[in-house]
Each structure stands twice: as structure tokens, then as C-alpha cells.
Scaffold this motif. Structure first.
Motif, PDB file in Angstrom:
ATOM      1  N   MET A   1      15.506  30.396 -95.346  1.00  0.00           N
ATOM      2  CA  MET A   1      14.406  31.356 -95.014  1.00  0.00           C
ATOM      3  C   MET A   1      13.380  30.627 -94.382  1.00  0.00           C
ATOM      4  SD  MET A   1      13.626  34.627 -95.248  1.00  0.00           S
ATOM      5  CE  MET A   1      12.103  35.774 -95.193  1.00  0.00           C
ATOM      6  N   LYS A   2      12.945  29.179 -94.823  1.00  0.00           N
ATOM      7  CA  LYS A   2      11.997  28.176 -94.316  1.00  0.00           C
ATOM      8  C   LYS A   2      12.471  28.032 -92.770  1.00  0.00           C
ATOM      9  CE  LYS A   2       8.320  27.083 -96.782  1.00  0.00           C
ATOM     10  NZ  LYS A   2       7.042  27.053 -96.277  1.00  0.00           N
ATOM     11  N   TRP A   3      13.860  27.733 -92.702  1.00  0.00           N
ATOM     12  CA  TRP A   3      14.213  27.375 -91.233  1.00  0.00           C
ATOM     13  C   TRP A   3      14.305  28.511 -90.272  1.00  0.00           C
ATOM     14  CZ3 TRP A   3      19.849  28.306 -89.846  1.00  0.00           C
ATOM     15  CH2 TRP A   3      19.911  27.521 -88.487  1.00  0.00           C
ATOM     16  N   LYS A   4      14.784  29.467 -90.720  1.00  0.00           N
ATOM     17  CA  LYS A   4      14.842  30.786 -90.010  1.00  0.00           C
ATOM     18  C   LYS A   4      13.444  31.467 -89.560  1.00  0.00           C
ATOM     19  CE  LYS A   4      18.194  33.276 -89.613  1.00  0.00           C
ATOM     20  NZ  LYS A   4      19.433  34.440 -89.463  1.00  0.00           N
ATOM     21  N   HIS A   5      12.347  31.372 -90.540  1.00  0.00           N
ATOM     22  CA  HIS A   5      11.178  32.525 -90.250  1.00  0.00           C
ATOM     23  C   HIS A   5      10.049  31.683 -90.800  1.00  0.00           C
ATOM     24  CE1 HIS A   5      13.628  35.706 -89.718  1.00  0.00           C
ATOM     25  NE2 HIS A   5      14.573  35.498 -90.851  1.00  0.00           N
ATOM     26  N   GLY A   6      10.161  30.335 -91.301  1.00  0.00           N
ATOM     27  CA  GLY A   6       9.141  29.470 -91.593  1.00  0.00           C
ATOM     28  C   GLY A   6       8.169  30.155 -92.841  1.00  0.00           C
ATOM     29  N   ILE A   7       8.897  30.731 -93.664  1.00  0.00           N
ATOM     30  CA  ILE A   7       8.084  31.376 -94.956  1.00  0.00           C
ATOM     31  C   ILE A   7       8.758  31.129 -96.224  1.00  0.00           C
ATOM     32  CG2 ILE A   7       7.084  33.279 -93.398  1.00  0.00           C
ATOM     33  CD1 ILE A   7       8.811  35.056 -94.966  1.00  0.00           C
ATOM     34  N   ASP A   8       8.100  31.159 -97.238  1.00  0.00           N
ATOM     35  CA  ASP A   8       8.690  31.203 -98.542  1.00  0.00           C
ATOM     36  C   ASP A   8       9.481  32.198 -98.924  1.00  0.00           C
ATOM     37  OD1 ASP A   8       9.316  30.806-101.194  1.00  0.00           O
ATOM     38  OD2 ASP A   8       7.489  29.591-101.651  1.00  0.00           O
ATOM     39  N   ILE A   9      10.780  32.413 -99.174  1.00  0.00           N
ATOM     40  CA  ILE A   9      11.679  33.604 -99.397  1.00  0.00           C
ATOM     41  C   ILE A   9      10.949  34.233-100.929  1.00  0.00           C
ATOM     42  CG2 ILE A   9      13.115  32.377-101.094  1.00  0.00           C
ATOM     43  CD1 ILE A   9      15.181  34.571 -99.558  1.00  0.00           C
ATOM     44  N   ARG A  10      10.273  33.491-101.810  1.00  0.00           N
ATOM     45  CA  ARG A  10       9.628  34.062-102.837  1.00  0.00           C
ATOM     46  C   ARG A  10       8.365  34.848-102.790  1.00  0.00           C
ATOM     47  NH1 ARG A  10       8.908  28.379-105.978  1.00  0.00           N
ATOM     48  NH2 ARG A  10       8.162  27.930-103.917  1.00  0.00           N
ATOM     49  N   THR A  11       7.928  34.936-101.611  1.00  0.00           N
ATOM     50  CA  THR A  11       6.813  35.706-101.141  1.00  0.00           C
ATOM     51  C   THR A  11       7.196  37.065-100.320  1.00  0.00           C
ATOM     52  OG1 THR A  11       6.584  34.971 -98.936  1.00  0.00           O
ATOM     53  CG2 THR A  11       5.369  33.812-100.598  1.00  0.00           C
ATOM     54  N   THR A  12       8.521  37.341-100.426  1.00  0.00           N
ATOM     55  CA  THR A  12       8.865  38.686 -99.924  1.00  0.00           C
ATOM     56  C   THR A  12      10.129  39.170-100.425  1.00  0.00           C
ATOM     57  OG1 THR A  12       9.908  39.528 -97.628  1.00  0.00           O
ATOM     58  CG2 THR A  12      10.916  37.528 -98.513  1.00  0.00           C
ATOM     59  N   GLY A  13      10.205  40.408-100.351  1.00  0.00           N
ATOM     60  CA  GLY A  13      11.420  41.249-101.152  1.00  0.00           C
ATOM     61  C   GLY A  13      10.977  41.331-102.738  1.00  0.00           C
ATOM     62  N   SER A  14      12.052  40.901-103.492  1.00  0.00           N
ATOM     63  CA  SER A  14      12.091  40.917-104.830  1.00  0.00           C
ATOM     64  C   SER A  14      11.215  39.585-105.202  1.00  0.00           C
ATOM     65  CB  SER A  14      13.258  40.937-105.574  1.00  0.00           C
ATOM     66  OG  SER A  14      14.081  39.651-105.289  1.00  0.00           O
ATOM     67  N   GLY A  15      11.200  38.520-104.597  1.00  0.00           N
ATOM     68  CA  GLY A  15      10.286  37.429-104.972  1.00  0.00           C
ATOM     69  C   GLY A  15      11.285  36.308-105.384  1.00  0.00           C
ATOM     70  N   ASN A  16      12.597  36.699-105.530  1.00  0.00           N
ATOM     71  CA  ASN A  16      13.642  35.794-105.949  1.00  0.00           C
ATOM     72  C   ASN A  16      14.285  34.864-104.896  1.00  0.00           C
ATOM     73  OD1 ASN A  16      15.677  34.803-107.836  1.00  0.00           O
ATOM     74  ND2 ASN A  16      17.292  36.542-106.636  1.00  0.00           N
ATOM     75  N   ALA A  17      14.436  33.846-105.216  1.00  0.00           N
ATOM     76  CA  ALA A  17      15.058  32.718-104.436  1.00  0.00           C
ATOM     77  C   ALA A  17      16.562  32.949-104.550  1.00  0.00           C
ATOM     78  CB  ALA A  17      14.428  31.343-104.691  1.00  0.00           C
ATOM     79  N   GLY A  18      17.041  33.795-104.201  1.00  0.00           N
ATOM     80  CA  GLY A  18      18.735  33.864-104.337  1.00  0.00           C
ATOM     81  C   GLY A  18      19.446  34.710-103.318  1.00  0.00           C
ATOM     82  N   ALA A  19      20.572  34.702-103.483  1.00  0.00           N
ATOM     83  CA  ALA A  19      21.481  35.554-102.367  1.00  0.00           C
ATOM     84  C   ALA A  19      21.044  36.731-102.039  1.00  0.00           C
ATOM     85  CB  ALA A  19      23.023  35.247-102.821  1.00  0.00           C
ATOM     86  N   THR A  20      20.725  37.558-103.311  1.00  0.00           N
ATOM     87  CA  THR A  20      20.650  38.971-103.045  1.00  0.00           C
ATOM     88  C   THR A  20      19.431  39.266-102.150  1.00  0.00           C
ATOM     89  OG1 THR A  20      21.678  39.408-105.127  1.00  0.00           O
ATOM     90  CG2 THR A  20      20.280  41.147-104.178  1.00  0.00           C
ATOM     91  N   ASN A  21      18.361  38.285-102.687  1.00  0.00           N
ATOM     92  CA  ASN A  21      17.094  38.667-101.848  1.00  0.00           C
ATOM     93  C   ASN A  21      17.197  37.911-100.416  1.00  0.00           C
ATOM     94  OD1 ASN A  21      14.265  39.820-101.703  1.00  0.00           O
ATOM     95  ND2 ASN A  21      13.638  37.692-102.228  1.00  0.00           N
ATOM     96  N   ALA A  22      17.985  36.832-100.243  1.00  0.00           N
ATOM     97  CA  ALA A  22      18.236  36.319 -98.944  1.00  0.00           C
ATOM     98  C   ALA A  22      19.031  37.661 -98.072  1.00  0.00           C
ATOM     99  CB  ALA A  22      19.026  35.137 -99.064  1.00  0.00           C
ATOM    100  N   GLY A  23      19.914  38.373 -98.587  1.00  0.00           N
ATOM    101  CA  GLY A  23      20.389  39.428 -97.907  1.00  0.00           C
ATOM    102  C   GLY A  23      19.377  40.684 -97.475  1.00  0.00           C
TER     103      GLY A  23
END
Length: 198
Positions: free
Chosen positions: A27-49
Motif C-alpha cells: 500500500m505504501k509503494w502503490k499509494h503512499g499511505i498506511d493501509i491501517r488508515t483505510t478500510g477495516s484498518g487491518n494490515a492484512g490480505a483481506t483489507n489489501a483486497g
């Protein structure tokens, strides 16, 4: 003492491998943001999807499974005992759920545990996968199916006549997975209660 030191080093290495978070890095590489600040806030495959689509889900899933497998392969390759290998499974899962570089806020641990457990005991993991597939056919929810599969596998393992170390590791990992998904469990329980009241 040397054997104890090597065991501690390998367990720490398993934790550090587990703490490498594919969802966060991608998420950092593609969008420059922390994945834990979007969706469910979980840093895992489901939220990455959710955040990056099917490709994001797939590559994070592969990454997390692979790091779990590597953590246990390295311990087995170094000639450590089954007990140390079991501790490495638990350490890898703890690393994913509580990664030190992400201030102990990571993913939920299903993918990394699957990778680690398939190397640790493929027989028990085949039972886990079979349970997941059967449950998923009826539930159609990835996370809930995974949780139910872990719980049911932990109860069925004694029938496979596996050693106590394997059973204990699976039970500990199941407890960690269920604890990490406590919000999902509360939501599912509340849903069931509401349905029964109608």
C-alpha cells in the motif's frame, strides 16, 4: 548453552519474518499511505483486497503465506527440535499480529499461520484447509470461514492421533487467531442474538 542461544535466535528470527507486513509495504509503494488508515484498518490480505483489488489481495496473501513457510523452514533446516519449530510457528504469528516496526499493530494472522503450519504439520493443515472449504461453501465469508475452520480443526486434531506438541501449537495459534478477530466474533455473536430475538 549454545543450543539454548541458537533456539532463541531462531525463534526471534521467526518473529521478525512474521512481522514483515506485505499489505503495509504494498500500500505504501502503490499509494503512499498506511493501509491501517483505510478500510477495516487491518494490515492484512483481506483489507489489501478492499484497498487494492484482487491483485492486492493475491500478492499480500502469497507474501504472508510465504513468510510463514520460510520461518519454519529455516528452523527445520537449522536442525532444531519440533518443540522449537512449534515455538517458531507461534512467533511468526505473533510477529504478524504485533509487528515491532509497525508499533505492534499488524494483521490478523490467518495467512501467515497457514504458511507456518503447513510446514510444521501438513496432515493437520490439510484438515484445516478441508474444514475451511466445507465451511466456506455454506458461509461464503472468508474471515468467518477461516475462524470456524481453525476452531473446528483444533477440536478434531486429537482424532488424527498427532503428537501433543503439534496439537498444542495448533491450539495456541487458534487462540491467537480468535483473539485477533475478537471484533469479528463480537459482531457475529450480536448478529445471531438479533436474529434469535426476531
Amino acid at each position: 548453552m549454545e543450543a539454548v542461544g541458537l533456539a532463541l535466535i531462531t525463534i526471534i528470527l521467526a518473529y521478525l519474518l512474521g512481522s514483515l507486513n506485505g499489505a503495509y509495504y504494498m500500500m505504501k509503494w502503490k499509494h503512499g499511505i498506511d493501509i491501517r488508515t483505510t478500510g477495516s484498518g487491518n494490515a492484512g490480505a483481506t483489507n489489501a483486497g478492499r484497498a487494492m483489488g484482487k491483485q492486492g489481495f493475491f500478492w499480500v496473501l502469497v507474501f504472508d503465506i510465504a513468510k510463514g513457510m520460510l520461518a519454519v523452514v529455516l528452523i527445520k533446516w537449522s536442525g532444531q527440535t519440533e518443540i522449537i519449530a512449534g515455538f517458531s510457528v507461534i512467533a511468526a504469528v505473533l510477529g504478524h499480529i504485533f509487528p515491532i516496526q509497525l508499533r505492534f499493530k499488524g494483521g490478523k494472522g490467518i495467512a501467515v499461520s497457514l504458511g507456518a503450519l503447513v510446514i510444521f504439520s501438513y496432515q493437520a493443515t490439510l484438515l484445516l484447509i478441508a474444514a475451511f472449504l466445507v465451511i466456506y461453501l455454506f458461509v461464503k465469508k472468508f474471515s468467518i470461514s477461516g475462524l470456524l475452520a481453525y476452531a473446528s480443526t483444533a477440536m478434531l486434531l486429537p482424532f488424527l492421533r498427532l503428537d501433543m506438541t503439534t496439537i498444542a501449537v495448533y491450539v495456541v495459534v487458534t487462540v491467537l487467531i480468535l483473539a485477533a478477530h475478537h471484533t469479528h466474533l463480537k459482531a457475529a455473536w450480536s448478529y445471531l442474538l438479533l436474529r434469535n430475538e426476531r
